[in-house]
Design a protein around this motif. Structure first.
Motif, PDB file in Angstrom:
ATOM      1  N   ASP A   1       0.680  -1.225   0.125  1.00 41.65           N
ATOM      2  CA  ASP A   1      -0.001  -0.077   0.073  1.00 41.65           C
ATOM      3  C   ASP A   1       0.663   1.248  -0.015  1.00 41.65           C
ATOM      4  N   MET A   2       2.101   1.371  -0.592  1.00 43.46           N
ATOM      5  CA  MET A   2       3.063   2.281  -0.772  1.00 43.46           C
ATOM      6  C   MET A   2       3.136   2.941   0.530  1.00 43.46           C
ATOM      7  N   ASP A   3       3.278   2.149   1.771  1.00 50.54           N
ATOM      8  CA  ASP A   3       3.317   2.446   3.295  1.00 50.54           C
ATOM      9  C   ASP A   3       4.107   1.509   3.849  1.00 50.54           C
ATOM     10  N   SER A   4       5.391   1.860   4.297  1.00 50.57           N
ATOM     11  CA  SER A   4       6.573   1.053   4.744  1.00 50.57           C
ATOM     12  C   SER A   4       6.251   0.422   6.074  1.00 50.57           C
ATOM     13  N   SER A   5       5.085   1.008   6.737  1.00 56.68           N
ATOM     14  CA  SER A   5       4.584   0.533   7.960  1.00 56.68           C
ATOM     15  C   SER A   5       3.662  -0.558   7.720  1.00 56.68           C
ATOM     16  N   HIS A   6       3.180  -0.768   6.684  1.00 51.75           N
ATOM     17  CA  HIS A   6       2.333  -1.858   6.513  1.00 51.75           C
ATOM     18  C   HIS A   6       2.982  -3.158   5.699  1.00 51.75           C
ATOM     19  N   SER A   7       3.357  -3.940   6.779  1.00 49.09           N
ATOM     20  CA  SER A   7       4.185  -5.017   6.218  1.00 49.09           C
ATOM     21  C   SER A   7       3.917  -6.462   6.748  1.00 49.09           C
ATOM     22  N   ILE A   8       4.384  -7.484   6.015  1.00 46.07           N
ATOM     23  CA  ILE A   8       4.608  -8.818   6.898  1.00 46.07           C
ATOM     24  C   ILE A   8       5.832  -9.457   6.786  1.00 46.07           C
ATOM     25  N   ASP A   9       6.151 -10.373   7.667  1.00 48.47           N
ATOM     26  CA  ASP A   9       7.405 -11.132   7.651  1.00 48.47           C
ATOM     27  C   ASP A   9       7.042 -12.616   7.320  1.00 48.47           C
ATOM     28  N   ARG A  10       7.969 -13.070   6.188  1.00 46.38           N
ATOM     29  CA  ARG A  10       7.708 -14.493   5.920  1.00 46.38           C
ATOM     30  C   ARG A  10       8.881 -15.360   6.164  1.00 46.38           C
TER      31      ARG A  10
ATOM     32  N   PHE B   1      -0.358 -14.263  -0.340  1.00 53.29           N
ATOM     33  CA  PHE B   1      -1.296 -13.843  -1.516  1.00 53.29           C
ATOM     34  C   PHE B   1      -1.154 -12.336  -1.724  1.00 53.29           C
ATOM     35  N   ILE B   2      -0.833 -12.176  -2.956  1.00 55.04           N
ATOM     36  CA  ILE B   2      -0.612 -10.590  -3.417  1.00 55.04           C
ATOM     37  C   ILE B   2      -1.884 -10.234  -4.250  1.00 55.04           C
ATOM     38  N   SER B   3      -2.853  -9.448  -4.248  1.00 54.97           N
ATOM     39  CA  SER B   3      -4.020  -9.317  -4.949  1.00 54.97           C
ATOM     40  C   SER B   3      -3.465  -8.683  -6.378  1.00 54.97           C
ATOM     41  N   ALA B   4      -4.447  -8.654  -7.297  1.00 54.54           N
ATOM     42  CA  ALA B   4      -3.935  -7.806  -8.565  1.00 54.54           C
ATOM     43  C   ALA B   4      -4.320  -6.266  -8.305  1.00 54.54           C
ATOM     44  N   GLY B   5      -3.372  -5.586  -8.640  1.00 49.97           N
ATOM     45  CA  GLY B   5      -3.171  -4.349  -8.643  1.00 49.97           C
ATOM     46  C   GLY B   5      -2.594  -3.719  -7.337  1.00 49.97           C
ATOM     47  N   ALA B   6      -2.302  -4.896  -6.538  1.00 58.00           N
ATOM     48  CA  ALA B   6      -1.705  -3.961  -4.883  1.00 58.00           C
ATOM     49  C   ALA B   6      -0.413  -3.595  -5.265  1.00 58.00           C
ATOM     50  N   TRP B   7      -0.064  -2.675  -4.626  1.00 58.06           N
ATOM     51  CA  TRP B   7       1.368  -1.992  -4.584  1.00 58.06           C
ATOM     52  C   TRP B   7       2.179  -2.589  -3.542  1.00 58.06           C
ATOM     53  N   ARG B   8       3.207  -3.120  -3.922  1.00 57.70           N
ATOM     54  CA  ARG B   8       4.477  -3.840  -2.905  1.00 57.70           C
ATOM     55  C   ARG B   8       5.702  -3.875  -3.249  1.00 57.70           C
ATOM     56  N   LYS B   9       6.548  -3.746  -2.148  1.00 53.00           N
ATOM     57  CA  LYS B   9       7.801  -4.068  -2.592  1.00 53.00           C
ATOM     58  C   LYS B   9       8.349  -4.980  -1.428  1.00 53.00           C
ATOM     59  N   SER B  10       9.547  -5.819  -1.762  1.00 55.74           N
ATOM     60  CA  SER B  10      10.153  -6.829  -0.721  1.00 55.74           C
ATOM     61  C   SER B  10      11.421  -6.647  -0.475  1.00 55.74           C
ATOM     62  N   GLU B  11      11.757  -7.270   0.734  1.00 61.08           N
ATOM     63  CA  GLU B  11      13.114  -7.243   1.196  1.00 61.08           C
ATOM     64  C   GLU B  11      13.553  -8.796   1.720  1.00 61.08           C
TER      65      GLU B  11
ATOM     66  N   PHE C   1     -14.233 -11.712  -1.709  1.00 61.59           N
ATOM     67  CA  PHE C   1     -13.705 -12.494  -0.736  1.00 61.59           C
ATOM     68  C   PHE C   1     -12.790 -11.561   0.070  1.00 61.59           C
ATOM     69  N   TYR C   2     -12.624 -11.908   1.376  1.00 61.93           N
ATOM     70  CA  TYR C   2     -11.366 -11.542   2.074  1.00 61.93           C
ATOM     71  C   TYR C   2     -10.362 -12.768   2.136  1.00 61.93           C
ATOM     72  N   VAL C   3      -9.299 -12.386   1.371  1.00 64.95           N
ATOM     73  CA  VAL C   3      -8.328 -13.386   1.353  1.00 64.95           C
ATOM     74  C   VAL C   3      -6.933 -12.898   2.137  1.00 64.95           C
ATOM     75  N   PRO C   4      -6.474 -13.552   3.011  1.00 63.83           N
ATOM     76  CA  PRO C   4      -5.437 -13.383   4.137  1.00 63.83           C
ATOM     77  C   PRO C   4      -4.185 -13.390   2.996  1.00 63.83           C
ATOM     78  N   ARG C   5      -3.437 -12.380   3.820  1.00 61.92           N
ATOM     79  CA  ARG C   5      -2.073 -12.155   2.845  1.00 61.92           C
ATOM     80  C   ARG C   5      -1.313 -13.381   2.956  1.00 61.92           C
ATOM     81  N   ILE C   6      -1.498 -13.950   4.436  1.00 65.43           N
ATOM     82  CA  ILE C   6      -0.649 -15.114   4.554  1.00 65.43           C
ATOM     83  C   ILE C   6      -1.584 -16.397   5.110  1.00 65.43           C
ATOM     84  N   PHE C   7      -1.423 -17.454   4.346  1.00 71.23           N
ATOM     85  CA  PHE C   7      -2.310 -18.629   4.560  1.00 71.23           C
ATOM     86  C   PHE C   7      -1.691 -19.378   5.480  1.00 71.23           C
TER      87      PHE C   7
END
Length: 296
Positions: free
Chosen positions: A65-74, A81-91, A119-125
């Motif tokens: 979401d163009m916001d570095s405070s919105h993140s998940i660690d994997r 899951f990354i939805s179509a059209g979602a803004w993201r970057k990875s590290e 649907f509400y699809v979780p970002r991490i399954f």
């Protein structure tokens, strides 16, 4: 004695299933098995298809979401899951890099609506689904790398695997509260949807679309807005931008040619519209997407 509430619920479920079954479409984009080195990926990216990613080794952080405070660690074993059209970057966090398998595809209804938006699809399954996702993603990749399989058999096998992936995604997702109502409305508007999807590069009048659905122009506009939360014109523009993104990513066409193919005879108008919608110029989008093709 039948319980009316139970019967009504079953009827509603059957209606939703029938609509999805008749209207769903899956288009494969790409799949790969990659190792990504330690460090931050490219700048923010968006793509016109969904991405299901499984991390085999290492760890990474995904920003949204163009916001570095919105993140998940994997970490190893995570499926995201990354939805179509979602803004993201990875590290990539692990010093030895990270190993991923992924599949990119579009899951649509009536030729243009993103099915998973209902649907509400979780970002991490859940971890419990890890082995199933890993197996399906690997099978798609193996299929793509099989140069001996007959083309028809490969196409059918790939479609079957993608439906299994979609089924697994939906198994761990929740329908939005008004999904049935919206699906029923979308089905009613499907003749107009089909026309827009096939003629997004042309000038389309609301009157013509309304006549396809046997309603007045004002009622059609209202129904469309209620169903999809955008106007018919906005929907058409979004289709144009999605197609432009695909052409920038996967064709050698120049900007003027892409503008023309997506309904913009004026290249500068196209570039202004694209930048306002996608955050960067068409040329920069093409360049940055190439640099960040493995932003997972």
């Amino acid at each position: 004695m039948n319980n009316p509430a139970v019967s009504q619920y079953k009827d509603a479920q059957k209606t939703a299933v029938d609509i999805i079954e008749s209207a769903v479409d899956i288009k494969f984009n790409s799949a790969d098995d990659v190792h990504i080195e330690y460090g931050m990926g490219a700048s923010w990216l968006t793509r016109p298809f969904a991405v299901i990613t499984h991390i085999l080794k290492g760890s990474s952080r995904l920003y949204f979401d163009m916001d570095s405070s919105h993140s998940i660690d994997r970490s190893a074993g995570a499926t995201t899951f990354i939805s179509a059209g979602a803004w993201r970057k990875s590290e990539v966090l692990s010093v030895n890099g990270a190993h991923f398998v992924w599949v990119r595809a579009s899951f649509t209804l009536f030729g243009g609506l993103d099915l998973l938006n209902f649907f509400y699809v979780p970002r991490i399954f859940p971890k419990s689904s890890s082995a199933a996702f890993r197996g399906l993603l690997k099978r798609v990749i193996e299929l793509e790398n099989d140069g001996k399989m007959p083309i028809l058999e490969k196409a059918v096998s790939r479609k079957m695997l993608l439906y299994k992936i979609l089924s697994l995604v939906l198994e761990h997702s929740q329908p939005n509260t008004n999904t049935l109502e919206l699906l029923t409305l979308a089905q009613r508007l499907s003749p107009a949807m089909t026309y827009i999807n096939s003629h997004y590069d042309a000038s389309i009048s609301v009157g013509r679309l309304a006549s396809m659905c046997a309603v007045s122009s004002s009622r059609f506009h209202r129904l469309f807005q209620n169903a999809f939360n955008v106007s018919p014109l906005e929907y058409q523009i979004r289709l144009r931008m999605k197609e432009a993104q695909k052409l920038l990513l996967f064709s050698d066409l120049n900007i003027a040619e892409i503008a023309s193919k997506t309904g913009y005879p004026d290249q500068f108008h196209f570039s202004r519209t694209f930048k306002s919608r996608c955050g960067e110029s068409p040329l920069k989008y093409r360049t940055s997407s190439e640099k960040g093709r493995y932003t997972l």
